[in-house]
Design a protein around this motif. Structure first.
Motif, PDB file in Angstrom:
ATOM      1  N   CYS A 146       0.793  -1.126  -0.069  1.00 57.83           N
ATOM      2  CA  CYS A 146      -0.013  -0.011  -0.015  1.00 57.83           C
ATOM      3  C   CYS A 146       0.928   1.015   0.027  1.00 57.83           C
ATOM      4  O   CYS A 146       1.339   1.790   1.106  1.00 57.83           O
ATOM      5  CB  CYS A 146      -0.820   0.025   1.104  1.00 57.83           C
ATOM      6  SG  CYS A 146      -1.959  -1.404   1.414  1.00 57.83           S
ATOM      7  N   PRO A 147       1.508   1.530  -1.044  1.00 56.93           N
ATOM      8  CA  PRO A 147       2.342   2.659  -1.409  1.00 56.93           C
ATOM      9  C   PRO A 147       2.094   4.036  -0.628  1.00 56.93           C
ATOM     10  O   PRO A 147       2.982   4.894  -0.419  1.00 56.93           O
ATOM     11  CB  PRO A 147       2.712   2.919  -2.860  1.00 56.93           C
ATOM     12  CG  PRO A 147       1.526   2.309  -3.498  1.00 56.93           C
ATOM     13  CD  PRO A 147       0.899   1.246  -2.616  1.00 56.93           C
ATOM     14  N   VAL A 148       0.811   4.563  -0.816  1.00 61.00           N
ATOM     15  CA  VAL A 148       0.715   5.599  -0.100  1.00 61.00           C
ATOM     16  C   VAL A 148      -0.252   5.646   1.314  1.00 61.00           C
ATOM     17  O   VAL A 148      -0.763   6.690   1.829  1.00 61.00           O
ATOM     18  CB  VAL A 148      -0.314   6.584  -0.972  1.00 61.00           C
ATOM     19  CG1 VAL A 148       0.247   6.685  -2.200  1.00 61.00           C
ATOM     20  CG2 VAL A 148      -1.734   5.692  -1.271  1.00 61.00           C
ATOM     21  N   LEU A 149      -0.196   4.471   1.860  1.00 64.21           N
ATOM     22  CA  LEU A 149      -0.685   4.374   3.337  1.00 64.21           C
ATOM     23  C   LEU A 149      -0.275   5.178   4.099  1.00 64.21           C
ATOM     24  O   LEU A 149       0.852   5.232   4.301  1.00 64.21           O
ATOM     25  CB  LEU A 149      -0.593   2.982   3.501  1.00 64.21           C
ATOM     26  CG  LEU A 149      -1.412   2.338   5.004  1.00 64.21           C
ATOM     27  CD1 LEU A 149      -2.906   2.449   4.637  1.00 64.21           C
ATOM     28  CD2 LEU A 149      -1.041   0.831   5.254  1.00 64.21           C
ATOM     29  N   GLU A 150      -1.171   5.878   4.951  1.00 65.51           N
ATOM     30  CA  GLU A 150      -0.528   6.816   5.954  1.00 65.51           C
ATOM     31  C   GLU A 150      -1.214   6.604   7.356  1.00 65.51           C
ATOM     32  O   GLU A 150      -0.439   7.078   8.178  1.00 65.51           O
ATOM     33  CB  GLU A 150      -1.335   8.400   5.600  1.00 65.51           C
ATOM     34  CG  GLU A 150      -0.750   8.792   4.205  1.00 65.51           C
ATOM     35  CD  GLU A 150      -1.412  10.416   3.887  1.00 65.51           C
ATOM     36  OE1 GLU A 150      -2.213  10.804   4.840  1.00 65.51           O
ATOM     37  OE2 GLU A 150      -0.822  10.878   3.111  1.00 65.51           O
ATOM     38  N   LYS A 151      -2.298   5.789   7.330  1.00 61.36           N
ATOM     39  CA  LYS A 151      -2.814   5.728   8.671  1.00 61.36           C
ATOM     40  C   LYS A 151      -3.280   4.294   8.874  1.00 61.36           C
ATOM     41  O   LYS A 151      -4.157   3.685   8.178  1.00 61.36           O
ATOM     42  CB  LYS A 151      -4.113   6.615   8.905  1.00 61.36           C
ATOM     43  CG  LYS A 151      -4.604   6.391  10.271  1.00 61.36           C
ATOM     44  CD  LYS A 151      -5.916   7.248  10.602  1.00 61.36           C
ATOM     45  CE  LYS A 151      -6.519   7.211  12.217  1.00 61.36           C
ATOM     46  NZ  LYS A 151      -7.745   8.101  12.332  1.00 61.36           N
ATOM     47  N   LEU A 152      -2.587   3.551   9.776  1.00 63.18           N
ATOM     48  CA  LEU A 152      -3.017   2.032  10.020  1.00 63.18           C
ATOM     49  C   LEU A 152      -3.350   1.811  11.347  1.00 63.18           C
ATOM     50  O   LEU A 152      -2.705   2.052  12.278  1.00 63.18           O
ATOM     51  CB  LEU A 152      -1.787   1.204   9.699  1.00 63.18           C
ATOM     52  CG  LEU A 152      -1.452  -0.139   9.926  1.00 63.18           C
ATOM     53  CD1 LEU A 152      -2.760  -0.890   9.248  1.00 63.18           C
ATOM     54  CD2 LEU A 152      -0.300  -0.738   9.811  1.00 63.18           C
ATOM     55  N   THR A 153      -4.527   1.098  11.686  1.00 61.55           N
ATOM     56  CA  THR A 153      -4.917   0.690  12.870  1.00 61.55           C
ATOM     57  C   THR A 153      -5.460  -0.601  12.904  1.00 61.55           C
ATOM     58  O   THR A 153      -5.906  -1.275  12.168  1.00 61.55           O
ATOM     59  CB  THR A 153      -6.466   1.472  13.276  1.00 61.55           C
ATOM     60  OG1 THR A 153      -6.439   2.852  12.936  1.00 61.55           O
ATOM     61  CG2 THR A 153      -6.973   1.059  14.583  1.00 61.55           C
ATOM     62  N   MET A 154      -4.948  -1.421  13.942  1.00 63.13           N
ATOM     63  CA  MET A 154      -5.266  -2.925  14.097  1.00 63.13           C
ATOM     64  C   MET A 154      -5.578  -3.173  15.522  1.00 63.13           C
ATOM     65  O   MET A 154      -4.919  -2.819  16.512  1.00 63.13           O
ATOM     66  CB  MET A 154      -3.919  -3.524  13.675  1.00 63.13           C
ATOM     67  CG  MET A 154      -3.285  -3.419  12.336  1.00 63.13           C
ATOM     68  SD  MET A 154      -1.914  -4.387  12.075  1.00 63.13           S
ATOM     69  CE  MET A 154      -0.511  -3.303  12.972  1.00 63.13           C
ATOM     70  N   LEU A 155      -6.801  -3.714  15.479  1.00 64.32           N
ATOM     71  CA  LEU A 155      -7.674  -3.826  16.908  1.00 64.32           C
ATOM     72  C   LEU A 155      -7.672  -5.439  16.905  1.00 64.32           C
ATOM     73  O   LEU A 155      -8.672  -5.824  16.108  1.00 64.32           O
ATOM     74  CB  LEU A 155      -8.661  -3.054  17.076  1.00 64.32           C
ATOM     75  CG  LEU A 155      -8.546  -1.475  16.680  1.00 64.32           C
ATOM     76  CD1 LEU A 155      -9.893  -0.663  16.787  1.00 64.32           C
ATOM     77  CD2 LEU A 155      -7.598  -0.900  17.724  1.00 64.32           C
TER      78      LEU A 155
END
Length: 318
Positions: free
Chosen positions: A205-214
């Motif tokens: 995901c080359p432009v991924l800025e925000k990652l949340t893992m719950l």
């Protein structure tokens, strides 16, 4: 004398003609004749139930609401007296059927945020339909999980996806997966995914800025390799973590939950160097760092040196 009579008559007739023209203008349905992009902009700002009520205005309006570019299915779409989760899904399915039967054009956003018990075959078919419509924001939030549903492979062929939130699914990457070129926001909650698949997903995901893992399930370790990431939040059970080449990371929030198993995986990186340095040593742009639960104990599993690497000498935010 004749002119004296005709003149008032002409004025009266002209007055009536003007009144008739005004009445005609009033009767014109100007809203119905607005361009569709303007109507869509108006209707998507209404709760979906209110947008659907416009179908009673006239035959022109009967199916306008089914052609919206955004659909938010939440508790406002369901009558208050319906509390049974399966029955609530039936109400949602009625809306989905109407949209699938009458929709033309693209769908940019879909959000499911109604506490219900979905029929997974229905949900699978609906997601496929959304991908075909060029969905950009796909948000599936909390519902009653009986079992995890298999996310259809078609999701991974959604070239326009920029915002993806998934809940309660099994996430297996198909062999044909090349990445999400437009994805900026990714949130996974109560998702079953193996560590290698998660790493491959984040990398691609080359432009991924925000990652949340719950509350991710089935994870052994977490390896995050993405040079564009700015925000990471992890609240899950895992045994090891590695943040690599994420130089733009400005906000990191990690809460480590205990694993159910009694044994701990010895990941190859473990034991080589102080865990604190190994995990955070390559991060240079951090201005907010929040660590809690067992993660603090995890970081202290090796002696912390007296002098930390250069990146740690930068002041941390509150």
């Amino acid at each position: 004398m004749l002119n004296l009579i005709e003149e008032p008559i002409k004025k009266t007739m002209k007055k009536h003609e003007n009144l008739a023209e005004m009445e005609k203008q009033i009767k014109i349905d100007r809203i119905s004749n607005l361009p569709w992009d303007v109507l869509d902009t108006i209707l998507v700002r209404l709760p979906l139930r209110d947008a659907a009520r416009t179908s009673i205005l006239s035959s022109k309006w009967r199916y306008k609401w089914t052609n919206l570019s955004q659909f938010i299915l939440d508790d406002k779409c369901i009558h208050n007296f319906i509390s049974d989760k399966a029955s609530r899904w039936i109400e949602i399915r009625k809306i989905i059927d109407q949209v699938q039967s009458n929709h033309s054009g693209p769908i940019e956003k879909f959000k499911l945020a109604a506490y219900c018990c979905p029929n997974y075959s229905d949900l699978d078919q609906w997601i496929r339909f959304l991908i075909e419509k060029g969905i950009k924001e796909l948000i599936i939030q909390e519902f009653s999980v009986i079992k995890h549903f298999k996310l259809p492979d078609s999701v991974f062929c959604g070239p326009k996806l920029s915002h993806l939130e998934l809940y309660g699914c099994i996430l297996r990457l198909p062999s044909s997966f090349k990445g999400f070129d437009c994805l900026k926001i990714l949130q996974l909650s109560h998702v079953l995914i193996i560590s290698d698949a998660l790493e491959h997903l984040i990398r691609n995901c080359p432009v991924l800025e925000k990652l949340t893992m719950l509350n991710l399930q089935n994870l052994a370790y977490i390896r995050i390799y993405n040079p564009n990431l700015k925000y990471v939040k992890i609240d899950s059970a895992f045994e090891d973590i590695c943040l690599e080449h994420s130089l733009l990371l400005a906000s990191v929030d990690i809460r480590m939950l205990p694993k159910n198993r009694g044994t701990t995986l010895q990941h190859p990186e473990q034991g080589k160097v102080c865990t604190l340095i190994r995990v955070f040593g390559s991060l240079r742009g951090i201005n907010r760092l929040s660590l809690s639960n067992q993660f603090l104990e995890f970081l202290a599993n090796k002696d912390v040196p007296e002098r930390l690497p250069t990146p740690f000498k930068q002041p941390l935010g509150p």
